[in-house]
Design a protein around this motif. Structure first.
Motif, PDB file in Angstrom:
ATOM      1  N   LYS A   1      -1.828  -8.259  -3.894  1.00 12.99           N
ATOM      2  CA  LYS A   1      -0.683  -7.382  -4.089  1.00 12.99           C
ATOM      3  C   LYS A   1      -0.757  -6.699  -5.448  1.00 12.99           C
ATOM      4  N   LYS A   2      -0.029  -5.591  -5.529  1.00 12.59           N
ATOM      5  CA  LYS A   2       0.103  -4.852  -6.782  1.00 12.59           C
ATOM      6  C   LYS A   2       1.545  -4.385  -6.848  1.00 12.59           C
ATOM      7  N   GLY A   3       2.348  -5.027  -7.694  1.00 16.65           N
ATOM      8  CA  GLY A   3       3.778  -4.749  -7.682  1.00 16.65           C
ATOM      9  C   GLY A   3       4.366  -5.195  -6.369  1.00 16.65           C
ATOM     10  N   ASN A   4       5.031  -4.271  -5.657  1.00 12.86           N
ATOM     11  CA  ASN A   4       5.607  -4.585  -4.349  1.00 12.86           C
ATOM     12  C   ASN A   4       4.712  -4.162  -3.190  1.00 12.86           C
ATOM     13  N   ALA A   5       3.521  -3.665  -3.495  1.00 14.92           N
ATOM     14  CA  ALA A   5       2.598  -3.189  -2.459  1.00 14.92           C
ATOM     15  C   ALA A   5       1.587  -4.265  -2.097  1.00 14.92           C
ATOM     16  N   PHE A   6       1.193  -4.282  -0.811  1.00 14.95           N
ATOM     17  CA  PHE A   6       0.198  -5.227  -0.322  1.00 14.95           C
ATOM     18  C   PHE A   6      -1.031  -4.480   0.189  1.00 14.95           C
ATOM     19  N   ASN A   7      -2.173  -5.136   0.130  1.00 13.41           N
ATOM     20  CA  ASN A   7      -3.367  -4.608   0.781  1.00 13.41           C
ATOM     21  C   ASN A   7      -4.288  -5.764   1.136  1.00 13.41           C
ATOM     22  N   GLY A   8      -5.143  -5.516   2.101  1.00 16.33           N
ATOM     23  CA  GLY A   8      -6.087  -6.537   2.532  1.00 16.33           C
ATOM     24  C   GLY A   8      -7.336  -5.919   3.097  1.00 16.33           C
ATOM     25  N   GLN A   9      -8.388  -6.705   3.195  1.00 14.29           N
ATOM     26  CA  GLN A   9      -9.657  -6.212   3.721  1.00 14.29           C
ATOM     27  C   GLN A   9     -10.449  -7.364   4.327  1.00 14.29           C
ATOM     28  N   ILE A  10     -11.399  -6.996   5.167  1.00 10.17           N
ATOM     29  CA  ILE A  10     -12.332  -7.970   5.713  1.00 10.17           C
ATOM     30  C   ILE A  10     -13.384  -8.302   4.658  1.00 10.17           C
ATOM     31  N   ALA A  11     -13.745  -9.579   4.567  1.00  9.24           N
ATOM     32  CA  ALA A  11     -14.838 -10.004   3.691  1.00  9.24           C
ATOM     33  C   ALA A  11     -15.577 -11.146   4.370  1.00  9.24           C
ATOM     34  N   ASN A  12     -16.862 -11.241   4.112  1.00 15.04           N
ATOM     35  CA  ASN A  12     -17.624 -12.359   4.682  1.00 15.04           C
ATOM     36  C   ASN A  12     -18.171 -13.282   3.597  1.00 15.04           C
ATOM     37  N   THR A  13     -18.046 -12.879   2.335  1.00 17.08           N
ATOM     38  CA  THR A  13     -18.602 -13.680   1.248  1.00 17.08           C
ATOM     39  C   THR A  13     -17.491 -14.461   0.561  1.00 17.08           C
ATOM     40  N   VAL A  14     -17.148 -15.588   1.167  1.00 18.71           N
ATOM     41  CA  VAL A  14     -16.173 -16.524   0.616  1.00 18.71           C
ATOM     42  C   VAL A  14     -16.783 -17.918   0.743  1.00 18.71           C
ATOM     43  N   PHE A  15     -16.891 -18.636  -0.356  1.00 14.37           N
ATOM     44  CA  PHE A  15     -17.466 -19.979  -0.247  1.00 14.37           C
ATOM     45  C   PHE A  15     -16.909 -20.898  -1.334  1.00 14.37           C
TER      46      PHE A  15
ATOM     47  N   PHE B   1      -8.626  -3.864   9.141  1.00 10.79           N
ATOM     48  CA  PHE B   1      -8.816  -4.380   7.790  1.00 10.79           C
ATOM     49  C   PHE B   1     -10.223  -4.156   7.246  1.00 10.79           C
ATOM     50  N   GLY B   2     -11.173  -3.800   8.128  1.00 16.48           N
ATOM     51  CA  GLY B   2     -12.551  -3.642   7.673  1.00 16.48           C
ATOM     52  C   GLY B   2     -13.053  -2.220   7.577  1.00 16.48           C
ATOM     53  N   PHE B   3     -12.469  -1.304   8.371  1.00 20.97           N
ATOM     54  CA  PHE B   3     -12.996   0.056   8.420  1.00 20.97           C
ATOM     55  C   PHE B   3     -11.962   1.123   8.092  1.00 20.97           C
ATOM     56  N   LYS B   4     -10.765   0.702   7.711  1.00 21.32           N
ATOM     57  CA  LYS B   4      -9.723   1.657   7.323  1.00 21.32           C
ATOM     58  C   LYS B   4      -9.280   1.348   5.903  1.00 21.32           C
ATOM     59  N   SER B   5      -8.756   2.355   5.222  1.00 18.57           N
ATOM     60  CA  SER B   5      -8.372   2.203   3.825  1.00 18.57           C
ATOM     61  C   SER B   5      -6.865   2.082   3.658  1.00 18.57           C
ATOM     62  N   GLY B   6      -6.449   1.154   2.795  1.00 19.05           N
ATOM     63  CA  GLY B   6      -5.041   1.012   2.473  1.00 19.05           C
ATOM     64  C   GLY B   6      -4.499   2.211   1.718  1.00 19.05           C
ATOM     65  N   ARG B   7      -5.379   3.098   1.277  1.00 18.30           N
ATOM     66  CA  ARG B   7      -4.938   4.341   0.624  1.00 18.30           C
ATOM     67  C   ARG B   7      -4.390   5.322   1.654  1.00 18.30           C
ATOM     68  N   ASP B   8      -4.752   5.099   2.933  1.00 23.14           N
ATOM     69  CA  ASP B   8      -4.353   6.027   3.989  1.00 23.14           C
ATOM     70  C   ASP B   8      -3.273   5.475   4.911  1.00 23.14           C
ATOM     71  N   LEU B   9      -3.134   4.161   4.977  1.00 23.98           N
ATOM     72  CA  LEU B   9      -2.164   3.568   5.890  1.00 23.98           C
ATOM     73  C   LEU B   9      -1.782   2.171   5.431  1.00 23.98           C
ATOM     74  N   ASP B  10      -0.670   1.669   5.984  1.00 22.69           N
ATOM     75  CA  ASP B  10      -0.227   0.312   5.728  1.00 22.69           C
ATOM     76  C   ASP B  10      -0.927  -0.591   6.734  1.00 22.69           C
ATOM     77  N   LYS B  11      -1.916  -1.350   6.280  1.00 22.19           N
ATOM     78  CA  LYS B  11      -2.687  -2.187   7.193  1.00 22.19           C
ATOM     79  C   LYS B  11      -1.859  -3.295   7.825  1.00 22.19           C
ATOM     80  N   PHE B  12      -0.766  -3.685   7.188  1.00 17.22           N
ATOM     81  CA  PHE B  12       0.027  -4.787   7.690  1.00 17.22           C
ATOM     82  C   PHE B  12       1.097  -4.349   8.695  1.00 17.22           C
ATOM     83  N   ALA B  13       1.224  -3.055   8.909  1.00 19.01           N
ATOM     84  CA  ALA B  13       2.194  -2.558   9.897  1.00 19.01           C
ATOM     85  C   ALA B  13       1.767  -3.021  11.288  1.00 19.01           C
ATOM     86  N   GLY B  14       2.659  -3.696  11.988  1.00 19.23           N
ATOM     87  CA  GLY B  14       2.347  -4.160  13.337  1.00 19.23           C
ATOM     88  C   GLY B  14       1.557  -5.454  13.391  1.00 19.23           C
TER      89      GLY B  14
END
Length: 228
Positions: free
Chosen positions: A19-33, A79-92
């Protein structure tokens, strides 16, 4: 060097949120260990171009939603091919806020981690965030999705900003030609069909319904190009 050797290294598939302030964003990642158990810490690699990177840098807070094998390509595509700059990924999307105030995905996941950044390591195109885990829960009984499962069973692709992206050589065409999405890179293989959306194996691209959409990014058929 044979870059394909790197495909033998195992990975999972996750939605990383911040999050940044009151805004949220997320993305797909495969490198978590996991790095240590006491205290519990994990490493997460995020591309510097991604909006999620900016949010993690700003807040130092992160959640990791662990995707299940049943997760649809449409969720991964959002979450992997769209940008949070263009849409709210958490909508729906069903989610709740963790103790750190960052979204946790509540559908198609087997568990989650919450954490706070302890250290950020610059690795040129990406930053590896060392995260102290502050909360963790199992939320589903299914199997976690591996990166191999995503590619081999789901027939998914990786964006060029992914840390493990390697351009794959084209394979000889089968009985019917394959068609590639010009937006996300998803390849429709007639021999496999699109069972998740009611398209049986053996269905040529030309016979797909006119309202059929890319199962990853949702664009229409006319944005697909025949692979030579």
């Amino acid at each position: 060097m044979n870059p394909s050797t790197l495909h033998k290294v195992s990975y999972g598939l996750y939605i990383i949120s911040s999050k940044k302030g009151n805004a949220f964003n997320g993305q797909i990642a495969n490198t978590v260990f996991q790095i240590t158990s006491e205290p519990a810490t994990v490493a997460i690699s995020i591309n510097k171009q991604n909006l999620t990177h900016e949010f993690i840098r700003e807040s130092g807070l992160v959640t990791v939603s662990i995707l299940s094998q049943e997760a649809p390509l449409s969720l991964i595509g959002t979450f992997g091919f769209k940008s949070g700059r263009d849409l709210d990924k958490f909508a729906g999307v069903k989610y709740t806020l963790g103790q750190n105030g960052v979204p946790i995905i509540q559908e198609h996941c087997v568990g989650y981690l919450e954490g706070q950044v302890m250290q950020a390591i610059d690795v040129q195109t990406h930053t590896v965030f060392i995260v102290k885990v502050t909360e963790a829960e199992i939320t589903g009984a299914g199997e976690p999705m591996t990166y191999s499962y995503y590619h081999q069973v789901k027939k998914g692709t990786a964006p060029k900003t992914a840390p493990t992206y390697i351009e794959v050589e084209k394979k000889p065409a089968g009985k019917f030609p394959k068609y590639k999405c010009s937006i996300c890179g998803y390849v429709y293989d007639p021999e496999a069909g699109d069972p998740d959306n009611g398209i049986k194996p053996g269905t040529p691209f030309e016979e797909l319904p006119e309202d059929w959409q890319c199962p990853v990014c949702g664009v229409s058929k006319d944005l697909f190009k025949k692979e030579e």
